[in-house]
Structure formats: C-alpha cells, structure tokens
Design an enzyme around this catalytic site. Structure first.
Site, mmCIF file in Angstrom:
data_model
loop_
_atom_site.group_PDB
_atom_site.id
_atom_site.type_symbol
_atom_site.label_atom_id
_atom_site.label_comp_id
_atom_site.label_asym_id
_atom_site.label_seq_id
_atom_site.Cartn_x
_atom_site.Cartn_y
_atom_site.Cartn_z
ATOM 1 N N ASP A 130 3.184 -1.798 42.434
ATOM 2 C CA ASP A 130 3.613 -3.573 41.802
ATOM 3 C C ASP A 130 4.639 -3.141 40.920
ATOM 4 O OD1 ASP A 130 3.178 -5.880 42.305
ATOM 5 O OD2 ASP A 130 2.837 -6.268 40.859
ATOM 6 N N LYS A 180 18.625 7.887 38.490
ATOM 7 C CA LYS A 180 18.066 6.748 38.473
ATOM 8 C C LYS A 180 16.672 6.898 38.565
ATOM 9 C CE LYS A 180 16.135 2.406 40.590
ATOM 10 N NZ LYS A 180 15.947 1.448 41.502
ATOM 11 N N TYR A 226 16.676 -5.909 40.895
ATOM 12 C CA TYR A 226 17.323 -6.730 39.577
ATOM 13 C C TYR A 226 18.284 -4.959 39.044
ATOM 14 C CZ TYR A 226 14.192 -10.564 39.831
ATOM 15 O OH TYR A 226 13.774 -11.625 40.081
ATOM 16 N N ASP A 227 18.524 -4.244 39.940
ATOM 17 C CA ASP A 227 18.959 -2.865 39.645
ATOM 18 C C ASP A 227 20.391 -3.762 39.056
ATOM 19 O OD1 ASP A 227 17.262 -1.447 39.837
ATOM 20 O OD2 ASP A 227 17.672 -0.231 41.377
ATOM 21 N N HIS A 230 11.349 3.734 36.151
ATOM 22 C CA HIS A 230 9.749 3.166 36.105
ATOM 23 C C HIS A 230 9.240 4.062 37.092
ATOM 24 C CE1 HIS A 230 12.258 0.560 38.053
ATOM 25 N NE2 HIS A 230 10.912 -0.314 38.818
#
Length: 198
Positions: free
Chosen positions: A71, A180, A159-160, A185
């Site tokens: 998540d 990336k 949202y990249d 994250h």
C-alpha cells in the site's frame, strides 16, 4: 527459513504489478489476482500498514498462496499529509490520475498561490508478506522529494509525473525505469523483505 518460490502479488493495478514483479527474483513464480478473478478488497485501514495487511491477508486466503502486497501513497506537507492513504482514491473509480494530479494542484493553489518553494512531499510504501498459515511480515520504505509545478514525463504511473525525488532534477515520470526502481519507496520497502526470497 524456507525461501519463497511462488507468490500472488496483491494488486490489480498494472503499473504496480509490473514494478513488484521487477523487484522479485526471476525464479519466483508470480501470480496476479486477475488470474483468479479476484477483485481488490475494500481498504478500510487507517494507515498504509493496515491497508497493506488487509490486501495481503485477503489475497492469500482467497488463493491459498503466500501474498506480497503493498500500500503506497503520496504525502504532501502543504496539504498536511494528503492525499496519503487515499492517494489512489483521488483518481476516482476509473483510476484517472490526470484528475488526481489536477486535484493536487488545485488544493495546493487554494492554500498558497505560489507554492513552488513550499512543495515538500514524500512517497511511502508499506509492503506485507502474508502466509496461508496466518504469519505476516511488513516493511516500510520512504523517499523524500518535492512536487513539480507541472506534469513531466510519461513513464511510471500514478503521481510519478509530479514527484521529483531529493537529489534529482527529473520527476519519476521522466526517469528511466531502472533508475526509478533503484531508488524509490517500493524498492526501499522491498530491501527489507528481500531476505525471504533470495
């Protein structure tokens, strides 16, 4: 500890599925919930950890396989941490992230007309492994950065195109996939879970 050789990846989001598959060793057999016609459960948790566990336990129980779910979301300081755990919900029922990005710009503009120096944000990912016997393990990854004033780049998802990680000039949307995937994250959360697979 037995190494995991087969998992169901607890997401129906194509972009996320691809990224998690790329993090896992090649020899691990990977399944998508789509193969089993399983829809995503309602995410009723109050945190990334809770929602990650909800998905992991749900898909594991439905398939009787070990599940790896995540998540994740974007937290913007100016918006007091929004959209946060509601990041994907901001995109509406059709997962239209153009819509979600417009909403972010609108909300930031409402608080501060010129926010380009007040654009601190972070992406958070919580990953959970869930075994059919009820055992679970969670980890968390965070990358700090800032919000770009315009959408840039066609790579990635969500949202990249508006997130610029600290130490870089490009948004995730402009970055090459490999770069990336080596800093974000999701990668940071996976590093703490990797030991179950290698």
């Amino acid at each position: 500890m037995n190494k995991i050789k087969e998992v169901v990846i607890g997401t129906n989001n194509g972009g996320k599925y691809k990224e998690i598959c790329c993090l896992l060793p090649n020899k691990v057999k990977k399944h998508s919930p789509k193969e089993f016609d399983i829809l995503t459960p309602e995410e009723t948790g109050k945190s990334f950890e809770e929602n990650s566990l909800i998905k992991a336990s749900y898909f594991s129980k439905k398939t009787n396989l070990i599940c790896l779910s995540d998540d994740s979301g974007l937290e913007i300081d100016l918006l007091k941490g929004k959209p946060g755990i509601y990041s994907s919900r901001w995109s509406g029922e059709k997962n239209n992230f153009d819509l979600a990005i417009k909403k972010i710009f609108k909300e930031m503009n409402n608080i501060k007309k010129d926010w380009k120096n007040d654009n601190v944000a972070k992406f958070i990912c919580c990953m959970t492994l869930f075994w059919p016997n009820g055992k679970s393990y969670s980890s968390k990854g965070i990358i700090k950065g800032k919000i770009s004033t315009t959408k840039k780049g066609k790579n990635g998802f969500g949202y990249d195109p508006i997130f610029i990680p600290d130490g870089h000039n490009q948004t995730f949307g402009e970055m090459k996939f490999k770069l990336k995937m080596s800093i974000d994250h999701r990668f940071k959360a996976f590093l703490k879970i990797k030991k179950f697979f290698v």
